[in-house]
Design an enzyme around this catalytic site. Structure first.
Site, PDB file in Angstrom:
ATOM      1  CE  LYS A 104      -4.431   0.929   0.071  1.00  0.00           C
ATOM      2  NZ  LYS A 104      -5.670   0.033  -0.395  1.00  0.00           N
TER       3      LYS A 104
HETATM    4  P1  NAD Z   1     -13.329   7.627  -2.436  1.00  0.00           P
HETATM    5  O1  NAD Z   1     -12.438   8.923  -2.375  1.00  0.00           O
HETATM    6  O2  NAD Z   1     -13.989   7.675  -4.065  1.00  0.00           O
HETATM    7  O3  NAD Z   1     -14.646   8.151  -1.666  1.00  0.00           O
HETATM    8  C1  NAD Z   1     -14.564   8.201  -0.265  1.00  0.00           C
HETATM    9  C2  NAD Z   1     -15.853   8.524   0.337  1.00  0.00           C
HETATM   10  O4  NAD Z   1     -15.933   8.540   1.503  1.00  0.00           O
HETATM   11  C3  NAD Z   1     -16.264  10.267  -0.064  1.00  0.00           C
HETATM   12  O5  NAD Z   1     -17.752  10.048  -0.704  1.00  0.00           O
HETATM   13  C4  NAD Z   1     -16.181  11.090   1.041  1.00  0.00           C
HETATM   14  O6  NAD Z   1     -17.223  11.996   1.088  1.00  0.00           O
HETATM   15  C5  NAD Z   1     -16.419   9.642   1.934  1.00  0.00           C
HETATM   16  N1  NAD Z   1     -16.173  10.188   3.389  1.00  0.00           N
HETATM   17  C6  NAD Z   1     -15.055  10.486   3.852  1.00  0.00           C
HETATM   18  N2  NAD Z   1     -15.071  10.765   5.015  1.00  0.00           N
HETATM   19  C7  NAD Z   1     -16.444  10.368   5.581  1.00  0.00           C
HETATM   20  C8  NAD Z   1     -17.030  10.296   6.783  1.00  0.00           C
HETATM   21  N3  NAD Z   1     -16.560  10.647   7.563  1.00  0.00           N
HETATM   22  N4  NAD Z   1     -18.353   9.973   6.744  1.00  0.00           N
HETATM   23  C9  NAD Z   1     -18.809   9.571   5.522  1.00  0.00           C
HETATM   24  N5  NAD Z   1     -18.314   9.553   4.322  1.00  0.00           N
HETATM   25  C10 NAD Z   1     -17.040  10.127   4.373  1.00  0.00           C
HETATM   26  O7  NAD Z   1     -12.599   6.398  -1.843  1.00  0.00           O
HETATM   27  P2  NAD Z   1     -13.061   5.001  -2.320  1.00  0.00           P
HETATM   28  O8  NAD Z   1     -12.033   4.405  -3.389  1.00  0.00           O
HETATM   29  O9  NAD Z   1     -14.578   4.618  -2.442  1.00  0.00           O
HETATM   30  O10 NAD Z   1     -12.486   4.154  -0.924  1.00  0.00           O
HETATM   31  C11 NAD Z   1     -13.432   4.131   0.050  1.00  0.00           C
HETATM   32  C12 NAD Z   1     -13.082   2.993   1.193  1.00  0.00           C
HETATM   33  O11 NAD Z   1     -13.004   1.835   0.244  1.00  0.00           O
HETATM   34  C13 NAD Z   1     -11.734   3.113   1.617  1.00  0.00           C
HETATM   35  O12 NAD Z   1     -11.564   2.418   2.927  1.00  0.00           O
HETATM   36  C14 NAD Z   1     -10.742   2.247   0.555  1.00  0.00           C
HETATM   37  O13 NAD Z   1      -9.642   1.822   1.104  1.00  0.00           O
HETATM   38  C15 NAD Z   1     -11.770   1.134   0.472  1.00  0.00           C
HETATM   39  N6  NAD Z   1     -11.384   0.483  -0.927  1.00  0.00           N
HETATM   40  C16 NAD Z   1     -11.439   1.006  -2.052  1.00  0.00           C
HETATM   41  C17 NAD Z   1     -11.225   0.447  -3.287  1.00  0.00           C
HETATM   42  C18 NAD Z   1     -11.474   0.988  -4.676  1.00  0.00           C
HETATM   43  O14 NAD Z   1     -11.093   0.157  -5.281  1.00  0.00           O
HETATM   44  N7  NAD Z   1     -11.443   2.061  -4.818  1.00  0.00           N
HETATM   45  C19 NAD Z   1     -10.862  -1.064  -2.912  1.00  0.00           C
HETATM   46  C20 NAD Z   1     -11.020  -1.819  -1.764  1.00  0.00           C
HETATM   47  C21 NAD Z   1     -11.421  -0.902  -0.774  1.00  0.00           C
END
Ligand code: NAD
Length: 440
Positions: A104
């Site tokens: 990561k």
């Molecule tokens: P992203 O940046 O697209 O979205 C993050 C979202 O979370 C945004 O809508 C933001 O407004 C919201 N957010 C932030 N703080 C918040 C809070 N306190 N309460 C409510 N909403 C809040 O990110 P993403 O890629 O969707 O990732 C989200 C999670 O999923 C992370 O933990 C990431 O590690 C995990 N993840 C992502 C992927 C991927 O393919 N993108 C894969 C596996 C896991």
């Protein structure tokens, strides 16, 4: 201590390792990342000043194949957080059985306060700093919180410029125009949807067999890849925390499969409509206004209150440490599907298990992203272009299979789904380390 993600990840390994019969030396080995790189680097800002940023790339393991894991841009990034996320990638790739190990990366920055030019310069310099350990056969980054296909394009370009030829396989989650995969943008949310649907079936929810919804599916996207074999959710209510890549796609696909999404939140707050939200419209609305707040026909709800709503499925899809010992007892959902990495602390896990909440752990539920990243990497290495339907069908097979493998271990060992997923993953990683032996 309880909220330090690295301490949590180590605790999760220790708990499951005991039940998996893994010896102490192996546990020590598995708890420590094999390689950690910290980089401090300058970036020219738009106002003419130069700022020094700190970034990390942690490679947890190399046991089962090249390292794989996203890059996060966030003001709260720490080395311990990146270590934990790298460990979870090792476990995730093992649970779904793809030949990778975990890594990561992260940069301490606030992308919301930076211009595109500043983000591009930061990304290019960070890439250059970590290029000594990344590469298509070594370590392949992907998007995570506040990084996206554009970020991946800059990484790919920077790495390629230094090689003198295009190296698309150095990252995944790229735009389609430079070798990205069909279906990658939706893959994590699609994987969440598949695991939620399996959990609903397991818990005897009303899910309609294929012939019952055959007609309705015709109206849906043809390349969905789900016709004729999947099951339609017909009665579940869903609340989603986070409306980025994972949250918005999970919500949208669950709604398309028949569930009712009643509440959504983002970093600014949440919205609720017990009759169900139109997710397509909400995606448009958020794009236009920057938030889900004040969306039509909704009432405002506090982001943390969303977690405690009466619903069938709760999907935390934002950040770590959202369900803790402080609020776990108030969770009313029957199923918690972890879209985010590390949203539930170990103490909260215990409380949820005792309350008979069925939790689908992050290393299973959100593994769809890395599965399609794997497909993208294969395509980039071989200059292939798969059609979206093929990607989605293969993704479904892997996710459904992984869910049922974890469920089987959980029944056999009488443990929750997280412990079961760890037992399964740890055995695979330990076996790989064992069979490779200790060099020299
Ligand atoms: P992203 O940046 O697209 O979205 C993050 C979202 O979370 C945004 O809508 C933001 O407004 C919201 N957010 C932030 N703080 C918040 C809070 N306190 N309460 C409510 N909403 C809040 O990110 P993403 O890629 O969707 O990732 C989200 C999670 O999923 C992370 O933990 C990431 O590690 C995990 N993840 C992502 C992927 C991927 O393919 N993108 C894969 C596996 C896991």
């Amino acid at each position: 201590m309880e909220k330090n993600p690295y301490e949590i990840a180590k605790q999760q390994i220790e708990i499951a390792a005991r039940k998996a019969g893994i010896d102490d030396t192996m546990v020590e080995w598995l708890k420590k990342p094999v390689r950690e790189l910290t980089v401090n680097f300058p970036v020219k800002m738009d106002d003419g000043t130069t700022r020094i940023f700190t970034g990390y790339r942690v490679q947890h393991s190399m046991a089962r194949g090249p390292c794989k894991g996203g890059i996060r841009y966030h003001p709260d990034v720490t080395l311990d957080e990146v270590r934990a996320l790298a460990i979870w990638m090792t476990m995730k790739t093992a649970v779904v059985g793809i030949p990778y190990s975990g890594a990561k990366g992260g940069v301490i920055c606030n992308p919301k306060e930076m211009s595109q030019g500043e983000l591009e310069r930061l990304t290019r310099r960070y890439t250059s700093e970590i290029s000594i350990i990344i590469g298509p056969e070594r370590d392949i980054p992907a998007p995570d919180v506040y990084t996206n296909p554009q970020t991946m394009a800059w990484i790919m370009d920077t790495y390629s410029m230094n090689k003198g030829y295009s190296v698309p396989a150095v990252v995944t989650g790229k735009p389609l125009s430079i070798g990205g995969s069909q279906g990658r943008a939706e893959a994590t949310g699609r994987g969440v949807m598949f695991t939620v649907r399996e959990a609903l079936k397991h818990l005897d929810y009303k899910v309609l067999a294929p012939n019952q919804w055959h007609k309705r599916i015709k109206a849906e996207k043809k390349n969905d890849g789900d016709e004729g074999t999947g099951y339609r959710i017909d009665s579940a209510t869903v609340a989603v925390q986070g409306f980025g890549n994972v949250g918005s796609v999970s919500a949208n696909l669950l709604r398309r499969k028949g569930a009712k999404v009643i509440a959504i939140s983002d970093s600014k707050g949440g919205v609720l409509n017990p009759e169900g939200l139109d997710i397509d419209k909400l995606v448009e609305y958020k794009k236009r206004t920057g938030s889900v707040l004040d969306f039509e026909d909704t009432e405002k709800i506090n982001g943390m209150d969303l977690l405690e709503l009466e619903c069938d499925v709760l999907i935390p899809a934002a950040l770590e440490n959202q369900i803790t010992e402080d609020n776990a007892d108030n969770i009313k959902a029957k199923i918690v599907a972890e879209g985010a990495n590390g949203p539930t602390t170990p103490k909260a896990d215990k409380i949820l298990f005792e309350k008979k909440v069925f939790l689908i752990p992050d290393i299973l539920s959100n593994a769809g992203g890395v599965v399609v990243s794997y497909f993208e990497w294969i395509q980039s290495l071989q200059q292939l272009c798969w059609i979206e339907r093929d990607v989605n069908v293969k993704l479904r097979e892997i996710m459904v299979n992984a869910f049922n493998n974890v469920l089987e271990v959980s029944k056999e060992k009488k443990v929750d789904m997280r412990e079961a997923a760890y037992i399964l993953a740890l055995k695979k990683v330990a076996e790989a380390l064992e069979i490779r032996g200790v060099y020299p």
